[in-house]
Design a protein around this motif. Structure first.
Motif, PDB file in Angstrom:
ATOM      1  N   ASP A   1      18.075  50.588  23.997  1.00 24.60           N
ATOM      2  CA  ASP A   1      17.569  50.241  25.633  1.00 24.60           C
ATOM      3  C   ASP A   1      18.943  49.846  26.401  1.00 24.60           C
ATOM      4  N   SER A   2      19.663  49.198  25.798  1.00 24.59           N
ATOM      5  CA  SER A   2      21.069  48.838  26.532  1.00 24.59           C
ATOM      6  C   SER A   2      21.736  49.998  26.627  1.00 24.59           C
ATOM      7  N   ILE A   3      21.922  50.814  25.893  1.00 23.71           N
ATOM      8  CA  ILE A   3      22.798  52.231  26.138  1.00 23.71           C
ATOM      9  C   ILE A   3      22.107  53.091  27.182  1.00 23.71           C
ATOM     10  N   SER A   4      21.047  53.276  26.841  1.00 30.03           N
ATOM     11  CA  SER A   4      20.169  54.113  27.874  1.00 30.03           C
ATOM     12  C   SER A   4      20.468  53.880  29.329  1.00 30.03           C
ATOM     13  N   GLY A   5      20.306  52.416  29.548  1.00 25.47           N
ATOM     14  CA  GLY A   5      20.392  51.918  31.098  1.00 25.47           C
ATOM     15  C   GLY A   5      21.788  52.077  31.401  1.00 25.47           C
ATOM     16  N   SER A   6      22.873  52.440  30.664  1.00 29.35           N
ATOM     17  CA  SER A   6      24.192  52.162  31.029  1.00 29.35           C
ATOM     18  C   SER A   6      24.729  53.737  30.980  1.00 29.35           C
ATOM     19  N   VAL A   7      24.400  54.573  30.563  1.00 30.60           N
ATOM     20  CA  VAL A   7      25.345  55.962  30.350  1.00 30.60           C
ATOM     21  C   VAL A   7      25.601  56.715  31.660  1.00 30.60           C
ATOM     22  N   ASP A   8      24.944  56.421  32.783  1.00 33.02           N
ATOM     23  CA  ASP A   8      25.152  57.197  33.883  1.00 33.02           C
ATOM     24  C   ASP A   8      26.809  57.124  34.215  1.00 33.02           C
ATOM     25  N   SER A   9      27.243  56.122  33.944  1.00 28.65           N
ATOM     26  CA  SER A   9      28.665  56.059  34.438  1.00 28.65           C
ATOM     27  C   SER A   9      29.555  56.948  33.634  1.00 28.65           C
ATOM     28  N   LEU A  10      29.089  57.536  32.546  1.00 25.13           N
ATOM     29  CA  LEU A  10      29.839  58.495  31.784  1.00 25.13           C
ATOM     30  C   LEU A  10      29.814  59.929  32.392  1.00 25.13           C
TER      31      LEU A  10
ATOM     32  N   MET B   1      19.227  35.100  22.514  1.00 29.89           N
ATOM     33  CA  MET B   1      19.867  35.049  24.050  1.00 29.89           C
ATOM     34  C   MET B   1      21.209  35.616  23.822  1.00 29.89           C
ATOM     35  N   VAL B   2      22.074  34.761  22.984  1.00 32.02           N
ATOM     36  CA  VAL B   2      23.363  35.146  22.757  1.00 32.02           C
ATOM     37  C   VAL B   2      23.563  36.113  22.378  1.00 32.02           C
ATOM     38  N   GLU B   3      22.913  36.884  21.331  1.00 32.77           N
ATOM     39  CA  GLU B   3      22.950  38.359  20.669  1.00 32.77           C
ATOM     40  C   GLU B   3      22.580  39.234  21.734  1.00 32.77           C
ATOM     41  N   GLU B   4      21.727  39.108  22.594  1.00 35.28           N
ATOM     42  CA  GLU B   4      21.444  40.032  23.702  1.00 35.28           C
ATOM     43  C   GLU B   4      22.684  39.917  24.605  1.00 35.28           C
ATOM     44  N   THR B   5      23.391  39.135  24.981  1.00 37.02           N
ATOM     45  CA  THR B   5      24.600  39.015  25.761  1.00 37.02           C
ATOM     46  C   THR B   5      25.655  39.791  25.203  1.00 37.02           C
ATOM     47  N   VAL B   6      25.934  39.357  23.940  1.00 35.53           N
ATOM     48  CA  VAL B   6      26.899  40.022  23.039  1.00 35.53           C
ATOM     49  C   VAL B   6      26.773  41.382  23.014  1.00 35.53           C
ATOM     50  N   LYS B   7      25.594  41.958  22.709  1.00 32.18           N
ATOM     51  CA  LYS B   7      25.164  43.395  22.626  1.00 32.18           C
ATOM     52  C   LYS B   7      25.435  44.026  24.133  1.00 32.18           C
ATOM     53  N   ASN B   8      25.172  43.469  25.216  1.00 28.79           N
ATOM     54  CA  ASN B   8      25.272  44.202  26.301  1.00 28.79           C
ATOM     55  C   ASN B   8      26.901  44.233  26.750  1.00 28.79           C
ATOM     56  N   LYS B   9      27.648  43.090  26.328  1.00 28.69           N
ATOM     57  CA  LYS B   9      29.068  43.199  26.544  1.00 28.69           C
ATOM     58  C   LYS B   9      29.657  44.170  25.903  1.00 28.69           C
ATOM     59  N   VAL B  10      29.458  44.532  24.526  1.00 29.31           N
ATOM     60  CA  VAL B  10      29.941  45.346  23.599  1.00 29.31           C
ATOM     61  C   VAL B  10      29.610  46.959  24.338  1.00 29.31           C
ATOM     62  N   VAL B  11      28.148  47.190  24.431  1.00 29.45           N
ATOM     63  CA  VAL B  11      27.786  48.478  24.992  1.00 29.45           C
ATOM     64  C   VAL B  11      28.595  48.709  26.145  1.00 29.45           C
ATOM     65  N   ASP B  12      28.548  47.954  27.277  1.00 28.93           N
ATOM     66  CA  ASP B  12      29.348  47.774  28.415  1.00 28.93           C
ATOM     67  C   ASP B  12      30.663  48.250  28.422  1.00 28.93           C
ATOM     68  N   GLU B  13      31.484  47.588  27.354  1.00 30.04           N
ATOM     69  CA  GLU B  13      32.898  47.789  27.179  1.00 30.04           C
ATOM     70  C   GLU B  13      32.920  49.149  26.651  1.00 30.04           C
ATOM     71  N   TYR B  14      32.202  49.600  25.701  1.00 35.66           N
ATOM     72  CA  TYR B  14      32.581  50.978  25.239  1.00 35.66           C
ATOM     73  C   TYR B  14      32.314  52.018  26.523  1.00 35.66           C
ATOM     74  N   ILE B  15      31.258  51.864  27.180  1.00 38.59           N
ATOM     75  CA  ILE B  15      31.014  52.687  28.130  1.00 38.59           C
ATOM     76  C   ILE B  15      32.050  52.867  29.202  1.00 38.59           C
ATOM     77  N   ARG B  16      32.285  51.654  29.546  1.00 37.44           N
ATOM     78  CA  ARG B  16      33.345  51.669  30.708  1.00 37.44           C
ATOM     79  C   ARG B  16      34.446  52.344  30.245  1.00 37.44           C
ATOM     80  N   TYR B  17      35.154  51.991  28.863  1.00 38.47           N
ATOM     81  CA  TYR B  17      36.181  52.681  28.275  1.00 38.47           C
ATOM     82  C   TYR B  17      36.092  54.121  28.343  1.00 38.47           C
ATOM     83  N   LEU B  18      35.025  54.750  27.978  1.00 32.17           N
ATOM     84  CA  LEU B  18      34.665  56.182  27.751  1.00 32.17           C
ATOM     85  C   LEU B  18      34.546  56.832  29.151  1.00 32.17           C
ATOM     86  N   SER B  19      34.177  55.880  30.004  1.00 21.66           N
ATOM     87  CA  SER B  19      34.031  56.481  31.335  1.00 21.66           C
ATOM     88  C   SER B  19      35.384  56.815  32.147  1.00 21.66           C
TER      89      SER B  19
END
Length: 104
Positions: free
Chosen positions: A45-54, A1-19
């Motif tokens: 899966d985490s990345i695929s579900g988040s890239v639209d904001s790019l 569960m913690v790994e999943e949360t950390v993974k999503n936060k990292v992916v979200d931060e990278y995508i937010r920055y790149l957007s």
């Protein structure tokens, strides 16, 4: 569960920055890292579900202009990474390279 949360936060931060940012070393590193992550099923899966904001005007200039106006605009407003991404999408849509010679 913690790994999943950390993974999503990292992916979200990278995508937010790149957007919001397409220029510079940080943007390059985040983009490169996300690309590497896509080869890892843990991240894919985490990345695929988040890239639209790019898909925004900072990354892809999207408005009604002629091809020449578009190329000139890309040269003045985009870094090489943004110009390359735009050309890849345009090639997929139109079947030809629209921005030939815009990026190095």
């Amino acid at each position: 569960m913690v790994e999943e949360t950390v993974k999503n936060k990292v992916v979200d931060e990278y995508i937010r920055y790149l957007s919001e940012n397409t220029h510079g070393e940080q943007a390059y590193q985040y983009s490169y890292t996300l690309r590497k992550f896509m080869n890892n099923t843990f991240f894919k899966d985490s990345i695929s579900g988040s890239v639209d904001s790019l898909y925004n005007e900072k990354s892809f200039l999207i408005y009604d202009v002629t091809e020449q106006q578009y190329c000139n605009e890309v040269k003045t407003r985009c870094d090489n990474m943004a110009a390359y991404r735009t050309n890849v999408l345009l090639k997929e849509i139109t079947g030809k390279k629209v921005l030939e010679g815009v990026y190095k």
